[in-house]
Design an enzyme around this catalytic site. Structure first.
Site, PDB file in Angstrom:
ATOM      1  CE1 TYR A 115      -2.952  -3.078   0.356  1.00 27.51           C
ATOM      2  CE2 TYR A 115      -3.531  -2.372   2.568  1.00 27.51           C
ATOM      3  CZ  TYR A 115      -3.684  -3.251   1.523  1.00 27.51           C
ATOM      4  OH  TYR A 115      -4.553  -4.302   1.629  1.00 27.51           O
ATOM      5  CG  HIS A 157      -1.455  -8.973   0.854  1.00 29.12           C
ATOM      6  ND1 HIS A 157      -0.924  -7.711   0.716  1.00 29.12           N
ATOM      7  CD2 HIS A 157      -2.781  -8.836   0.564  1.00 29.12           C
ATOM      8  CE1 HIS A 157      -1.880  -6.866   0.361  1.00 29.12           C
ATOM      9  NE2 HIS A 157      -3.008  -7.518   0.265  1.00 29.12           N
TER      10      HIS A 157
END
Length: 339
Positions: free
Chosen positions: A99, A151
């Site tokens: 991110y 993830h």
């Protein structure tokens, strides 16, 4: 899995008192259609207790039912958005190395914030996983995180290093004490079945996936209930596109709330935690207080039926919509979403 009341005891979103193991979930596909959903009133920061009785330390943490998502937040706004969310009562924040904002999230966190961090798909060995966590902790300015998620399933399973990677993550919980609980992100039922045999000491407590009325994932909801795993929904608003859905708008008008609150409440009433994202204070208020009362069973059933499966042999395209549709998750491997 027990849903605890928030600290201030005020009424807000509605969650079932217990997430039934292998049974029906309130508001699920078998929901009644004639009564208002019956679920206890709880507070905006209410938490799901995550306890693994097989672990030596009987680890117990509380997962906030609503955490702030930070994927896609620009670097200019991330710190202000997180600070505003915490000031307004949000307790949980979700971030990841990919991110590109962990440092800004870390600068905004309070000592009591619940932090969800992620191990990126590029880490396929135990050493790489350790290096990633070390980097994340430095950027977040913390000595530990509350929940650490893998993830993506694809790279470690392709490399054949699932056991090595998970064993290293178990060390973070049991030995290093840098992580309180483990989980996974974007794993399907098949991917979980491949993972669980490698979870020797610490099982995944949370599965975070995209979930909304156009991607219901009932099979995953049932699987998580069976294995006492908390399901957490990222992209619960469909990247904002579901806010314009006519059915969602009609229900919002009937329930006297906003479309965003309808979509969040749909997950919450099924015992699914949510990770919505927003960049404004007015929208923060919406996601922090999804509804002052539960949606009716009729409303829940209508949302459940937004996607109608195509009949066998019929032509056309399915209404199912995945907004986070990563190309590397397509293929014939068992952990893939689709071909």
């Amino acid at each position: 899995v027990i849903i605890d009341n928030g600290k201030d005891g005020s009424a807000c979103s509605a969650l079932p008192a217990k997430f039934g193991l292998g049974g029906d979930v309130a508001g699920g596909p078998e929901a009644k259609t004639d009564d208002t959903a019956t679920t206890p009133s709880t507070a905006p920061g209410e938490a799901t207790s995550l306890a693994d009785k097989t672990e030596q330390n009987h680890n117990l943490i509380e997962l906030p039912s609503i955490c702030l998502g930070t994927m896609g937040l620009g670097r200019k706004s991330t710190q202000d958005v997180v600070q505003s969310a915490l000031r307004m009562g949000m307790t949980g924040v979700d971030t990841a190395p990919t991110y590109n904002n962990e440092d800004l999230v870390g600068a905004a966190l309070s000592p009591s914030s619940f932090v969800i961090a992620k191990i990126p798909k590029r880490a396929t060995t135990g050493q790489q996983v350790r290096e990633e966590l070390t980097s994340t902790l430095q950027k977040l300015q913390r000595t530990s995180v509350d929940l650490l998620l893998l993830h993506w399933p694809c790279d470690i399973m392709t490399a054949g290093t699932t056991a090595e990677v998970w064993k290293e993550m178990e060390e973070f919980v049991l030995k290093d004490k840098t992580v309180s609980a483990l989980g996974v992100c974007n794993f399907s039922v098949d991917a979980l079945r491949l993972l669980l045999p490698h979870c020797q000491k610490v099982k995944p407590r949370v599965v975070q996936v995209e979930r909304h009325p156009l991607l219901t994932q009932w099979d995953l909801l049932d699987f998580c209930a069976q294995y006492d795993i908390v399901l957490q929904a990222h992209t619960p608003l469909g990247q904002g596109k579901l806010l314009q859905n006519s059915v969602v708008i009609d229900i919002a008008q009937s329930a006297k709330c906003s479309p965003a609150q309808v979509l969040l409440q749909w997950n919450l009433q099924q015992g699914v935690a949510v990770v919505p994202k927003t960049g404004s204070e007015s929208h923060l208020q919406e996601i922090l207080w999804p509804s002052l009362s539960p949606l009716s069973n009729q409303h829940m059933q209508t949302l459940n039926e937004l996607v109608q499966p195509l009949e066998k042999g019929s032509s056309g395209t399915s209404q199912i919509k995945r907004f986070v549709d990563a190309p590397f998750m397509k293929g014939n491997d068992p952990w893939c979403w689709s071909k």
